[in-house]
Motif scaffolding. Structure first.
Motif: not given
Length: 492
Positions: A97-122
Motif C-alpha cells: 500500500v505504501g509503494v502504491a501511495v508513493v508511486g502515485y504521488r511521484m507519477l503526478v508530481r514528479d513525472f507529470e502524469v495526469r491523475r486518472t492515468w496515475a490512479a490506473l497505474a497503481v
C-alpha cells in the motif's frame, strides 16, 4: 484570537480538497486497504508455501542457505522478537500500500502524469486478488518488489543523479539481489540508464560500492559456510531443471560422467522443469532437509550447458513458450504443479504442512514454526471474511493477457510518443523480471507480480503525461510533445 478548532478547519478543508482532486486514487486506495483488512480478518496468521519453512529456519538462527538467498530470512530475523507471523503479513500488506501511495504521488508530481492515468497505474497493485494473496504468503516476493521498485523510483526521480542518490539505488538493488537473485540483472539496467543520462563518474562509483557491499558480504559469508564464493549452491541445479524439459539423451550422447543426469520420461511428457528438481527419484538426488553437494551442482551445470549447445532450438522453444504463452495467457493453468498453483488461491481450510518433514538448518517444519512464533503459527480461517476474499479472487484479477497489452502500450509509447529514458527504465525492468526466470529456471505465476507495477508505470508515463503548452519559442511541428523535466545532461 482564533480557537484551536478554527486553526484546524483550514487543514481539514485542504485535506478534503486533496481527496476531491484525487478522487479516483482515493477510491482505489480505500478499496485496497479494505480488502487487506478483510484478508487479515479472514486468514489469521500467514499462508504457507514450501519455501516458508526454510525462511523461518534462517530467521531462527541466520545462516547462508544453500538453496536460496537468505535476505528475506534475515528480514524475518529482525522481527523474531515479536513472535508474530500476523505482524509479518501485516507489514507485507502495508508495504505494498505504501509503494502504491508513493508511486502515485511521484507519477503526478514528479513525472507529470495526469491523475486518472496515475490512479490506473497503481490499481493492479492495490486491487489484483493474486497480488493481495501473495502478500499474505510467507515468501520473499513482497520484500523483493518493494526493494526493486523503490530503487527504480529513486533513480527516476527528476533531478541530477548525484552520488548520494546513486548510493541509495545501489544499496536497494544489493539487498534485493540477496533476497532474490533475479534482482541482480537490474544493476546493469541502472548502469545503462546512467550512461544514457550522461551521469558523471562519482555516481557510478557510489552505485557500484553500495551494490557490491551487501552482495559481496553475503557471498563471502556463503563461502565461509559452503566453500564457494556465490549467492547459492543451486545455479547449476536450476539450469539443469530448465533443460530437463527437452534434453534428449537418446539422440545426443552426453559425456559418460554426466549420463546419470539424463531426465526421465519421454520428451514432451515430462514434469515441469522446476518440479523435476524436487520430485522423488530426481537424477540430481534431492532429499528433504539436505543440500545439493558442490559436485552435483557443477555437474548439473555442465549437463545443462551440454544440452543447450546440442539443442539450442529446443531451449529457445521452451523459454519462448514460457515467456510468451504461459506469461501472457488469459487463463491460469495448474503449472508447475497442481499443488504449487493451488498455494496462490485463498484456501477453504488450512493447508497440510507435513510438520515432520526435515528442514535445512536443523529441525522439522513444526519445530522451526514453533520456535519463531512460540506456537502461534497455525492459520485460522474465519468466515465470512475468508469467503468474501475467495469470491473476490474468482472475479477480480489481472490476466496475463492484460499484462501483455500493458507492456505493448508502454512499448508503443516509447516509440511513438518519444518518451525518454525514464519511461524505458521501467519498461525494460518489467520485461527483465518476466524474462529471467524462464531463461534460467522455470515459469511460475508469482514471478509475474513484481513486474506488474513496472509495466503499468511505463504505460502511464508514456501516454498519460500532461502536455507542455506551446509557447512563442515552440519549434512548430514538435510543439506539445511531452518532454522530460530534466532531459538535459545531469551533474553529479
Amino acid at each position: 484570537m482564533l480557537s484551536p478548532l478554527s486553526d484546524r478547519l483550514p487543514k481539514g478543508g485542504a485535506a478534503l480538497a486533496v481527496l476531491r482532486g484525487n478522487w479516483l486514487f482515493s477510491a482505489v486506495l480505500l478499496a485496497g486497504v479494505v480488502l487487506r483488512v478483510i484478508v487479515m480478518l479472514g486468514f489469521r496468521g500467514t499462508l504457507w508455501f514450501n519455501d516458508s519453512y526454510d525462511f523461518l529456519a534462517i530467521a531462527n538462527d541466520p545462516f547462508p542457505h544453500p538453496l536460496r538467498p537468505s535476505g528475506y530470512g534475515i528480514f524475518l530475523w529482525t522481527l523474531k522478537p515479536f513472535h508474530s507471523l500476523a505482524l509479518v503479513t501485516a507489514l507485507h500488506h502495508a508495504a505494498i500500500v505504501g509503494v502504491a501511495v508513493v508511486g502515485y504521488r511521484m507519477l503526478v508530481r514528479d513525472f507529470e502524469v495526469r491523475r486518472t492515468w496515475a490512479a490506473l497505474a497503481v490499481t493492479p497493485v492495490l486491487l489484483d486478488s493474486y497480488q493481495i494473496e501473495l502478500e499474505h504468503l510467507l515468501l520473499s516476493d513482497t520484500l523483493f518488489t518493494v526493494l526493486v521498485f523503490g530503487a527504480m523510483l529513486a533513480l527516476a526521480k527528476p533531478g541530477a543523479t548525484g552520488w548520494r542518490r546513486a548510493a541509495l539505488v545501489g544499496a536497494l538493488l544489493g539487498f534485493a539481489a540477496v533476497t532474490r537473485t533475479v534482482g541482480a540483472p537490474l544493476f546493469l539496467i541502472v548502469v545503462l540508464y546512467l550512461l544514457l543520462r550522461r551521469t558523471r563518474w562519482p555516481a557510478y562509483l557510489a552505485l557500484a560500492a553500495t551494490f557490491v557491499l551487501p552482495v559481496g558480504a553475503y557471498a563471502t559469508w556463503f563461502q565461509q559456510e559452503h566453500g564457494r564464493f556465490a549467492m547459492t549452491g543451486t545455479d547449476g541445479i536450476f539450469l539443469w531443471g530448465r533443460t530437463a524439459a527437452f534434453a534428449d539423451c537418446d539422440t545426443f550422447t552426453p559425456p559418460p560422467d554426466l549420463a546419470r543426469l539424463c531426465p526421465y520420461g519421454e520428451k514432451g511428457d515430462r514434469p515441469a522443469s522446476s518440479h523435476q528438481i524436487w520430485k522423488e527419484s530426481s537424477p540430481v538426488g534431492w532429499s528433504n532437509g539436505e543440500a545439493f553437494d558442490e559436485e552435483t551442482n557443477e555437474d548439473a551445470q555442465r549437463f545443462a550447458l551440454w544440452a543447450i549447445r546440442n539443442q539450442p532450438g529446443d531451449y529457445v522453444k521452451v523459454v519462448s513458450y514460457d515467456f510468451f504463452v504461459r506469461t501472457f495467457s488469459w487463463n491460469r493453468s495448474r503449472y508447475p504443479t497442481v499443488g504449487t498453483e493451488a498455494r496462490y488461491h485463498f484456501p477453504t481450510r488450512p493447508t497440510a504442512r507435513k510438520p515432520d518433514l526435515p528442514v535445512l538448518g536443523g529441525g522439522d517444519r513444526r519445530s522451526v514454526v514453533d520456535e519463531y512464533s512460540h506456537g502461534t503459527g497455525r492459520l485460522h480461517i474465519v468466515e465470512p471474511y475468508a469467503g468474501v476474499m475467495r469470491g473476490y479472487q474468482e472475479r477480480v484479477r489481472v490476466p496475463g493477457t492484460v499484462l501483455g497489452i500493458v507492456l505493448l502500450v508502454g512499448a508503443a509509447g516509447i516509440v511513438w510518443r518519444r518518451a525518454r529514458a525514464r519511461t524505458a527504465l521501467f519498461w525494460v525492468s518489467g520485461v527483465t523480471l518476466l524474462a529471467v526466470p524462464p531463461i534460467t529456471v522455470d515459469f511460475d505465476y508469482r514471478y509475474m507480480l513484481p513486474a506488474m507495477p513496472f509495466a503499468c508505470f511505463a504505460a502511464a508515463m508514456a501516454w498519460g503525461r500532461r502536455r507542455v503548452p506551446a509557447g512563442p519559442s515552440s519549434p512548430g511541428p514538435g510543439a506539445g510533445v511531452e518532454e522530460e523535466p530534466d532531459a538535459q545532461p545531469v551533474r553529479a
